[in-house]
Structures are given as structure tokens and as C-alpha cells.
Motif scaffolding. Structure first.
Motif, PDB file in Angstrom:
ATOM      1  N   SER A   1      33.040  42.251  55.419  1.00  0.00           N
ATOM      2  CA  SER A   1      32.904  43.093  54.228  1.00  0.00           C
ATOM      3  C   SER A   1      33.507  44.466  54.468  1.00  0.00           C
ATOM      4  O   SER A   1      33.400  45.024  55.574  1.00  0.00           O
ATOM      5  N   SER A   2      34.140  44.994  53.433  1.00  0.00           N
ATOM      6  CA  SER A   2      34.599  46.384  53.446  1.00  0.00           C
ATOM      7  C   SER A   2      33.463  47.238  52.891  1.00  0.00           C
ATOM      8  O   SER A   2      32.958  46.976  51.785  1.00  0.00           O
ATOM      9  N   ILE A   3      33.036  48.245  53.658  1.00  0.00           N
ATOM     10  CA  ILE A   3      31.862  49.019  53.264  1.00  0.00           C
ATOM     11  C   ILE A   3      32.145  50.519  53.308  1.00  0.00           C
ATOM     12  O   ILE A   3      33.043  50.989  54.019  1.00  0.00           O
ATOM     13  N   LEU A   4      31.354  51.231  52.523  1.00  0.00           N
ATOM     14  CA  LEU A   4      31.278  52.685  52.613  1.00  0.00           C
ATOM     15  C   LEU A   4      29.997  53.021  53.367  1.00  0.00           C
ATOM     16  O   LEU A   4      28.913  52.568  52.995  1.00  0.00           O
ATOM     17  N   LEU A   5      30.115  53.812  54.437  1.00  0.00           N
ATOM     18  CA  LEU A   5      28.964  54.142  55.270  1.00  0.00           C
ATOM     19  C   LEU A   5      28.575  55.587  55.062  1.00  0.00           C
ATOM     20  O   LEU A   5      29.370  56.505  55.278  1.00  0.00           O
ATOM     21  N   ASN A   6      27.333  55.804  54.633  1.00  0.00           N
ATOM     22  CA  ASN A   6      26.798  57.150  54.473  1.00  0.00           C
ATOM     23  C   ASN A   6      26.286  57.628  55.829  1.00  0.00           C
ATOM     24  O   ASN A   6      25.321  57.094  56.368  1.00  0.00           O
ATOM     25  N   GLN A   7      26.960  58.645  56.399  1.00  0.00           N
ATOM     26  CA  GLN A   7      26.599  59.110  57.734  1.00  0.00           C
ATOM     27  C   GLN A   7      25.233  59.773  57.784  1.00  0.00           C
ATOM     28  O   GLN A   7      24.583  59.802  58.829  1.00  0.00           O
ATOM     29  N   LEU A   8      24.760  60.312  56.685  1.00  0.00           N
ATOM     30  CA  LEU A   8      23.472  61.005  56.665  1.00  0.00           C
ATOM     31  C   LEU A   8      22.305  60.029  56.591  1.00  0.00           C
ATOM     32  O   LEU A   8      21.307  60.164  57.307  1.00  0.00           O
ATOM     33  N   THR A   9      22.421  59.032  55.724  1.00  0.00           N
ATOM     34  CA  THR A   9      21.311  58.103  55.499  1.00  0.00           C
ATOM     35  C   THR A   9      21.503  56.770  56.223  1.00  0.00           C
ATOM     36  O   THR A   9      20.549  56.012  56.397  1.00  0.00           O
ATOM     37  N   GLY A  10      22.751  56.475  56.629  1.00  0.00           N
ATOM     38  CA  GLY A  10      23.037  55.197  57.254  1.00  0.00           C
ATOM     39  C   GLY A  10      23.199  54.070  56.257  1.00  0.00           C
ATOM     40  O   GLY A  10      23.397  52.918  56.643  1.00  0.00           O
ATOM     41  N   GLU A  11      23.128  54.365  54.952  1.00  0.00           N
ATOM     42  CA  GLU A  11      23.244  53.343  53.917  1.00  0.00           C
ATOM     43  C   GLU A  11      24.652  52.756  53.905  1.00  0.00           C
ATOM     44  O   GLU A  11      25.648  53.458  54.062  1.00  0.00           O
ATOM     45  N   GLU A  12      24.727  51.431  53.708  1.00  0.00           N
ATOM     46  CA  GLU A  12      26.001  50.725  53.690  1.00  0.00           C
ATOM     47  C   GLU A  12      26.244  50.155  52.295  1.00  0.00           C
ATOM     48  O   GLU A  12      25.460  49.345  51.808  1.00  0.00           O
ATOM     49  N   LEU A  13      27.322  50.582  51.643  1.00  0.00           N
ATOM     50  CA  LEU A  13      27.668  50.127  50.301  1.00  0.00           C
ATOM     51  C   LEU A  13      28.839  49.160  50.397  1.00  0.00           C
ATOM     52  O   LEU A  13      29.936  49.529  50.837  1.00  0.00           O
ATOM     53  N   VAL A  14      28.639  47.905  50.015  1.00  0.00           N
ATOM     54  CA  VAL A  14      29.654  46.864  50.127  1.00  0.00           C
ATOM     55  C   VAL A  14      30.608  46.941  48.943  1.00  0.00           C
ATOM     56  O   VAL A  14      30.188  46.975  47.782  1.00  0.00           O
ATOM     57  N   ARG A  15      31.920  46.949  49.252  1.00  0.00           N
ATOM     58  CA  ARG A  15      32.946  46.975  48.196  1.00  0.00           C
ATOM     59  C   ARG A  15      33.495  45.582  47.928  1.00  0.00           C
ATOM     60  O   ARG A  15      33.650  45.176  46.781  1.00  0.00           O
ATOM     61  N   ASN A  16      33.821  44.831  48.953  1.00  0.00           N
ATOM     62  CA  ASN A  16      34.291  43.454  48.775  1.00  0.00           C
ATOM     63  C   ASN A  16      34.012  42.670  50.049  1.00  0.00           C
ATOM     64  O   ASN A  16      33.837  43.249  51.129  1.00  0.00           O
ATOM     65  N   THR A  17      33.978  41.327  49.914  1.00  0.00           N
ATOM     66  CA  THR A  17      33.624  40.446  51.024  1.00  0.00           C
ATOM     67  C   THR A  17      34.569  39.256  51.086  1.00  0.00           C
ATOM     68  O   THR A  17      34.934  38.682  50.050  1.00  0.00           O
ATOM     69  N   ILE A  18      34.947  38.871  52.309  1.00  0.00           N
ATOM     70  CA  ILE A  18      35.792  37.707  52.541  1.00  0.00           C
ATOM     71  C   ILE A  18      35.053  36.755  53.483  1.00  0.00           C
ATOM     72  O   ILE A  18      34.576  37.161  54.547  1.00  0.00           O
ATOM     73  N   GLU A  19      34.955  35.472  53.078  1.00  0.00           N
ATOM     74  CA  GLU A  19      34.301  34.468  53.907  1.00  0.00           C
ATOM     75  C   GLU A  19      35.292  33.923  54.945  1.00  0.00           C
ATOM     76  O   GLU A  19      36.436  33.616  54.623  1.00  0.00           O
ATOM     77  N   GLU A  20      34.843  33.805  56.199  1.00  0.00           N
ATOM     78  CA  GLU A  20      35.692  33.229  57.235  1.00  0.00           C
ATOM     79  C   GLU A  20      35.610  31.712  57.188  1.00  0.00           C
ATOM     80  O   GLU A  20      34.532  31.145  56.940  1.00  0.00           O
ATOM     81  N   ASP A  21      36.742  31.045  57.408  1.00  0.00           N
ATOM     82  CA  ASP A  21      36.806  29.584  57.393  1.00  0.00           C
ATOM     83  C   ASP A  21      36.410  29.052  58.766  1.00  0.00           C
ATOM     84  O   ASP A  21      37.260  28.807  59.623  1.00  0.00           O
ATOM     85  N   LEU A  22      35.112  28.850  58.961  1.00  0.00           N
ATOM     86  CA  LEU A  22      34.638  28.333  60.243  1.00  0.00           C
ATOM     87  C   LEU A  22      34.896  26.837  60.386  1.00  0.00           C
ATOM     88  O   LEU A  22      35.022  26.331  61.509  1.00  0.00           O
ATOM     89  N   GLU A  23      34.999  26.138  59.266  1.00  0.00           N
ATOM     90  CA  GLU A  23      35.215  24.695  59.328  1.00  0.00           C
ATOM     91  C   GLU A  23      36.530  24.357  60.008  1.00  0.00           C
ATOM     92  O   GLU A  23      36.602  23.410  60.813  1.00  0.00           O
ATOM     93  N   SER A  24      37.589  25.119  59.717  1.00  0.00           N
ATOM     94  CA  SER A  24      38.896  24.856  60.327  1.00  0.00           C
ATOM     95  C   SER A  24      38.883  25.104  61.835  1.00  0.00           C
ATOM     96  O   SER A  24      39.723  24.581  62.562  1.00  0.00           O
TER      97      SER A  24
END
Length: 439
Positions: free
Chosen positions: A255-278
Motif C-alpha cells: 500500500s502507498s500511505i501517508l504517514l503522520n509523524q506526530l500521531t503515527g497515523e497511516e492513511l492508505v491511498r492505494n493498494t496492490i495485491e501480490e500474486d503469491l500463487e505464481s
């Protein structure tokens, strides 16, 4: 009175156990997490030994105990042995030390719920218990004191079991447990990126992994008891758990995230699933190593007992294809424990504390985990009380235990844990199959 104790005990266990994670140990990052199951509160209060088996306490580490046979005079007025019920929980206080800092953490958990039913030469039991627990929060800083890596994890495995015991002779009994383990482990990892000016890059990448686990395993047990003098009794036990497999269904995403350095909160912008089956990693098998325990002890029935137990496990055989750590490996583990109990007068008509069971013990060993070429060792001392409750003829009790110990080292910038565990359980006996003396 006993009903009130049951309500109070279950309320305390459930309120603490479901309010927090089962562990706060950073060492739960490795393998399947920290081992939660270490026996009953009675076992743990005696340094962890499980060599003592009797007719009034459940022993969850040796299935031969389901028979519940005493070779001494029957303590139940020549009536049938009682059905045994037990439930327990633990509150843990943890102090984490490194070369540069100290932190405190705490956790609590439900420990086990089990029933044991002896019938003639046979006996069976069943129950539920948390087996391993994951609950770590690790931050790794670079030489400039900037946060470089962040690791988080939660989950663990639970176990339901059913067992059977058989009395081979007056001195020897055997048993087998069939265990079904299930659960999941969730991990996140972030490697933080900085600009040449030392500013945190706006978007960071977070790896999220989850493994859903399930599998069967066995535990075999033997118990031997024999009078060696008119007063003294010898006890010896052996348990063996063969190597087993856990099926693991895995998924991993980035996931691409925005990290708030003060609170540690992580805001997800987008997510890519890895192809573990292959890669052949969507479904894997985790190898759970075999384990052998041998114990022996001596004592005077209903008065005192001292025993020792040695446990070895082929932890070097542990493997988890979905997760590999460059800084950690596994070696064979071992533990040595000594403990015992004393009862002033188990059947005293006056003086409550004469009927209390006083327990103590200690243990030390190698956990099998090796980090940065440092073997992670552990030792602990324990004390406990068995407080009589309810019907005097059934010998039910409430058990309180305290454990203090250390795990790990501060060498090579590792973490040493100082832990203090408060254990509480109810061990209740009842008659389910009692013949009426009068119509």
C-alpha cells in the motif's frame, strides 16, 4: 460461595482477556509468536513441571492424567473419582530493556478451559486454549536517530483438543491428545524513505501480510506411580509430540500511505495485491517440530512433593516458507524445571490455611530462537497457592500463581524482557455419575 467465586473468576478473566492482546513481547515477531500455553496454573506455580498427576486436578500436558488414578487410599470415601473442570487467565506486566532505553508494556489473556472425566480404567478430556500469540510493535532507528523501519503484528493460534487415557495397571497409565490448531497472523512492515535533505518522503510503502493457519497434531503421554516405602511415592512421566504440519493460506499486499509523524497515523491511498500463487506461496505448510518431556519426582501423598522435568524440542526443524528473517534462525530448544508443593494437613477440620497448597519452583532454558547469533534464553521463578473452596469432600480449589523471570539479552542491541505474570484459575470437582444410597 463457590458460585460467587466462579462468577468473579470468569468475569476477571474475560474482561482482561478480551480487552487486550495476548502478548506485548517483541520476540513474538518470530516464528508463530510467543508460546502462551505452559500448562495449568498449578504446573506454572511449580516452575512448570507437569510430572505430578492426581485425581483432583486437570493436567493439560500429559493425557495419561485423564484416568486420574491414585495408588494411595481413595480420598473420596470409596466413591467414584470426580469430574474435573478448570478455567484460567493471566495478567502480564513486561519491562523491555535495550542498551539505550526502557519501556513498560502489559497484556492479559484467557489461558484455558477444560473438562476431564474419569470412568473406571478409562478417562477422557476436552478443552480450548490459546497456544501462541503475536502482538509486537517494533521501531528501528538509524544512526541519525531517524525512524527507518516500523513493524507491527497481531494474532496467534488457538487449539481445541480431545484426549483419551487408559489405566494399563495400578502403576502405569497412558493417553493421547488429538489437537486441532487454528488462527491467523497479521504483519505489517514499513521501510521509511527520506529526501537528501533528511525530510520524510510524502508517500511511503507498507507491506501487509496475513496467514490463516490450521492443522492437526498429537500428544502422547505415559505416567508411572509406585510406592517405594510405606510413606514415599515415586512418580515418573513422559510425553511426546511428533512433528506435525500447519496448513497456511497466505496473502500479501503493498500500500502507498501517508504517514503522520506526530500521531503515527497511516492513511492508505492505494493498494496492490501480490500474486503469491505464481510463486507457489499462496498455500504453504509450516513444520512444527517434535517435542519430548521426561520427568520424575518423589513425595508423600497428600503432604509434599518435589519433582524435576526436562523438555527438549527440535526447534531447528521449524520452517515457514512464507516468512524468512535475515537476522534470525532456530536451534534446538530445551528447558529444565524443578518444583513442588506442601500441604500442612489436607483434611484438617479446623484451620483453613492448614488445607492450603503451597507451591514453588523455577526453570531455565534455551527458547530455540537465535537473533544476530545470540541465543535467546529464559529463566523464571514461581510461587502459588491452592485455596480450598466448596464441598470439602471434593477438594475443589482456586489457584493463584506469580511468575517472575527474564527473557533475551541486551547484547548486539537486542531487547531483554523482565516479566511478571499473575495467574488465576478455578479447579472444580463434581460428581456426574453418583449412585443413590437411598430411594
Amino acid at each position: 460461595m463457590i458460585k460467587r467465586l466462579i462468577v468473579i473468576c470468569i468475569t476477571i478473566i474475560s474482561s482482561y482477556g478480551f480487552a487486550q492482546q495476548g502478548t506485548a513481547s517483541p520476540y513474538s515477531f518470530y516464528g508463530l509468536g510467543s508460546l502462551k500455553f505452559k500448562g495449568t496454573v498449578e504446573n506454572r506455580s511449580m516452575g512448570g513441571i507437569s510430572v505430578y498427576l492426581d485425581s483432583i486436578h486437570v493436567n493439560l500436558r500429559n493425557p495419561a492424567a485423564y484416568v486420574g488414578k491414585n495408588i494411595e487410599a481413595n480420598p473420596f470415601d470409596n466413591e467414584s473419582r470426580p469430574v474435573k473442570f478448570t478455567v484460567a487467565g493471566t495478567i502480564n506486566e513486561l519491562k523491555l530493556e535495550s542498551n539505550s532505553s526502557e519501556e513498560n508494556a502489559n497484556s492479559s489473556t484467557f489461558d484455558y478451559l477444560a473438562v476431564s472425566v474419569p470412568i473406571g480404567k478409562f478417562g477422557f478430556g476436552f478443552g480450548l486454549l490459546p497456544y501462541t500469540s503475536v502482538g509486537y510493535k517494533l521501531d528501528d532507528f538509524n544512526s541519525d536517530d531517524d525512524l527507518e523501519y516500523r513493524y507491527r503484528g497481531e494474532g496467534g493460534t488457538n487449539r481445541v483438543f480431545a484426549g483419551f487415557g487408559y489405566q494399563i495397571s495400578n502403576k502405569l497409565s497412558a493417553g493421547i491428545d488429538i489437537n486441532y490448531s487454528f488462527g491467523n497472523i497479521q504483519n505489517t512492515a514499513i521501510e521509511l524513505e527520506y529526501t537528501p535533505e533528511g525530510e520524510l518522503v510524502q508517500f511511503q510503502t507498507r507491506q501487509d501480510s496475513r496467514s490463516d493457519l490450521s492443522g492437526l497434531s498429537l500428544n502422547l503421554g505415559l505416567s508411572y506411580k509406585s510406592k517405594i516405602t510405606d510413606k514415599l511415592e515415586l512418580s515418573a512421566t513422559a510425553t511426546y509430540a511428533p512433528e506435525s504440519k500447519l496448513n497456511s493460506t497466505n496473502e500479501r499486499s503493498y500500500s502507498s500511505i501517508l504517514l503522520n509523524q506526530l500521531t503515527g497515523e497511516e492513511l492508505v491511498r492505494n493498494t496492490i495485491e501480490e500474486d503469491l500463487e505464481s510463486q507457489g506461496l499462496d498455500k504453504t505448510e509450516i513444520t512444527i517440530p517434535s517435542r519430548l518431556s521426561l520427568g520424575a519426582g518423589i513425595g508423600q501423598p497428600k503432604l509434599w512433593f518435589v519433582g524435576a522435568e526436562y523438555t527438549m524440542q527440535n526447534t531447528s526443524d521449524f520452517s515457514n516458507p512464507i516468512f524468512n528473517s535475515e537476522i534470525s534462525t532456530f536451534e534446538n530448544s530445551s528447558q529444565f524445571a524443578i518444583g513442588g508443593f506442601y500441604i500442612p494437613n489436607y483434611n484438617a477440620f479446623s484451620g483453613y490455611f492448614k488445607r492450603v497448597v503451597y507451591r514453588a519452583g523455577f526453570n531455565f532454558g534455551n527458547t530455540g530462537l537465535v537473533i544476530k547469533d545470540e541465543s535467546i534464553k529464559e529463566f523464571g521463578i514461581s510461587f502459588g497457592l491452592g485455596l480450598p473452596v466448596g464441598n470439602r469432600s471434593l477438594f475443589s480449589n482456586a489457584n493463584i500463581g506469580v511468575e517472575y523471570g527474564q527473557r533475551g539479552t541486551t547484547n548486539k542491541n537486542l531487547i531483554k524482557e523482565n516479566f511478571l505474570n499473575f495467574n488465576i484459575s478455578l479447579s472444580l470437582n463434581s460428581r456426574w455419575f453418583q449412585k443413590r444410597k437411598y430411594d
